[in-house]
Design an enzyme around this catalytic site. Structure first.
Site, PDB file in Angstrom:
ATOM      1  N   ASN A 382      44.151  32.159  51.662  1.00  0.00           N
ATOM      2  CA  ASN A 382      42.829  32.142  51.021  1.00  0.00           C
ATOM      3  C   ASN A 382      42.024  33.375  51.416  1.00  0.00           C
ATOM      4  O   ASN A 382      41.281  33.376  52.398  1.00  0.00           O
ATOM      5  CB  ASN A 382      42.071  30.868  51.417  1.00  0.00           C
ATOM      6  CG  ASN A 382      42.652  29.629  50.774  1.00  0.00           C
ATOM      7  OD1 ASN A 382      42.591  29.467  49.556  1.00  0.00           O
ATOM      8  ND2 ASN A 382      43.234  28.752  51.585  1.00  0.00           N
ATOM      9  N   ASP A 383      42.188  34.428  50.642  1.00  0.00           N
ATOM     10  CA  ASP A 383      41.457  35.679  50.854  1.00  0.00           C
ATOM     11  C   ASP A 383      40.401  35.798  49.753  1.00  0.00           C
ATOM     12  O   ASP A 383      40.729  35.960  48.583  1.00  0.00           O
ATOM     13  CB  ASP A 383      42.434  36.854  50.802  1.00  0.00           C
ATOM     14  CG  ASP A 383      41.762  38.188  51.109  1.00  0.00           C
ATOM     15  OD1 ASP A 383      40.522  38.260  51.077  1.00  0.00           O
ATOM     16  OD2 ASP A 383      42.500  39.154  51.367  1.00  0.00           O
TER      17      ASP A 383
END
Length: 442
Positions: A382-383
């Protein structure tokens, strides 16, 4: 430390494209959902390095991308509806009406990343609880509170995104798929593949034909929950890929029948070790509770991407004496047997029995190993556009024996956020056999 956190603003984020009221379709609740109505919202969070843009830019991007993600994952922007029937019962359903998601911006600029690691491994409740937005909110409160709540907290050298969700609307698999989509949209400059995906979201629907809906139940809010106060402590347990494989080999050595996985072996090791120091007698029964993804187990099976709460809690039951005498391989085999028994027929039998004898517990037993989340969920991918997470953590509710599983930062490793009585933590920290495979993060 808690007074260092200040709430700066509260707002509601709605889907970018509100749907017409005529397109709303009720989402009826299954026994799996209804049995959780008195449980608290599940809360998770990710710790990130400090973003390069100013916080106002970060917040704007987060809110805009959240609005886009809610276009697809629209049930999260709905509300529970409670219907009072004429026979002193109530019924519930989810109305995906686009009411929106509660969004909190907070600041704790005196707290550093190192403080987060320390606070999440301490006595509970602690100041770390304030980093999560849904503490104290029950699933049945979803009639007036959003089914998803988000809190973005600035700290001195990072940012923490905490969220709480109503487990009648989504299970862990669905909520992390949503989170993956949200971060992808934000990272791709608000024009990501998720936001333009033409594919409709598949909902779980109703798959127990023998049960009429809506299901009528006693009002879960009619009786106040008894409050209990037990001193608890949270610790992070880390298992490397190498040690997980060693435990798998140990568990399968000399055990006849179906081979167990490395994850089942690690759970067996944790279960045996925790039971040994629980203070329970040899004759007492102890349980290992594990969420089972039922999507492909139903008949007919659902698509893997099907959104909703489609998890059933599997329960392995043994006595403390059996665990102590037989050890890790036997414990892992019992967990494996339980997982294999979670069939459509099993789920249907549970649902039909539950409707005949409705039970809505306040929490699970304090003598259990309560496993939540999964190592299969992609948390470190999750960037949002300023780097991948440094750590994943869980928030309240705190329950003795609760173990929240996350994939580790290193590929194939496992992290467990365990909530235990202090004397159990102390004994485990002195147990050479336990620490041979498990590192206790201080």
């Amino acid at each position: 430390m808690e007074e260092d956190l200040v709430v700066i603003s509260r707002s509601i984020v709605i889907p970018r494209t509100p749907k017409k009221s005529s397109s709303f379709k009720k989402i009826h609740l299954l026994p799996w959902d209804l049995s959780r109505l008195r449980f608290g919202y599940l809360q998770r969070g990710l710790l990130f390095p400090k973003p390069y843009p100013q916080i106002d830019i970060v917040l704007s991007r987060l809110q805009t991308s959240l609005s886009l993600a809610l276009d697809r994952y629209y049930p999260l922007a709905g509300r529970l509806v409670k219907v009072e029937n004429n026979d002193d019962t109530v019924s519930f359903y989810i109305n995906p009406d686009g009411s929106g998601v509660e969004f909190v911006h907070a600041s704790a600029r005196n707290i550093e990343v190192s403080d987060i690691f320390r606070l999440s491994c301490s006595s509970v409740p602690s100041a770390f609880s304030s980093f999560f937005p849904a503490t104290g909110i029950k699933n049945c409160n979803g009639v007036s509170r959003s089914l998803l709540m988000v809190q973005v907290t600035e700290i001195k050298d990072g940012i923490f995104i905490g969220f709480g969700y109503n487990s009648t609307v989504a299970d862990g698999y669905s909520i992390w798929k949503f989170f993956n989509a949200w971060s992808e949209i934000c990272s791709n400059g608000l024009g990501g593949s998720e936001s333009s995906s033409p594919r409709r979201l598949q909902l779980k629907g109703w798959f127990f034909d023998e049960i009429d809906y809506p299901i009528r139940i006693p009002d879960p809010e009619a009786k106040a929950a008894a409050r209990t106060s037990t001193t608890l402590q949270e610790k992070m347990f880390h298992v490397t890929k190498e040690n997980a494989l060693k435990l798998e080999a140990k568990a399968n050595d000399g055990e006849a029948g179906e081979k167990v996985s490395s994850f089942q072996a690690v759970l067996g090791h944790l279960w045996c070790s925790m039971a040994k120091y629980s203070g329970m007698s040899r004759e007492e029964e102890t349980h290992c509770r594990l969420p089972i993804n039922m999507r492909r187990r139903l008949n007919p099976p659902l698509e893997e991407e099907c959104f909703g709460n489609v998890s059933q809690t599997g329960i392995a039951r043994v006595t403390v004496g059996e665990l102590v005498d037989h050890g890790v391989g036997w414990a892992a085999a019992k967990i494996n047997d339980m997982e294999r028994s979670q069939t459509y027929e099993n789920a249907k039998a549970f649902a039909e029995k539950w409707v005949e004898d409705v039970k809505i517990p306040v929490s699970v037993g304090s003598k259990d190993l309560v496993v939540t989340n999964s190592h299969r969920f992609d948390v470190y991918g999750n960037d949002f556009g300023w780097g991948k997470p440094i750590a994943a953590r869980a928030g309240p509710p705190y329950v003795n024996g609760r173990v929240v599983v996350f994939q580790g930062v290193e590929e194939g490793s496992l992290d467990f956020q365990a909530c235990l009585q202090p004397q159990v933590v102390e004994k485990l920290s002195e147990d050479v056999d336990f620490k041979e495979f498990v590192s206790i993060v201080l």
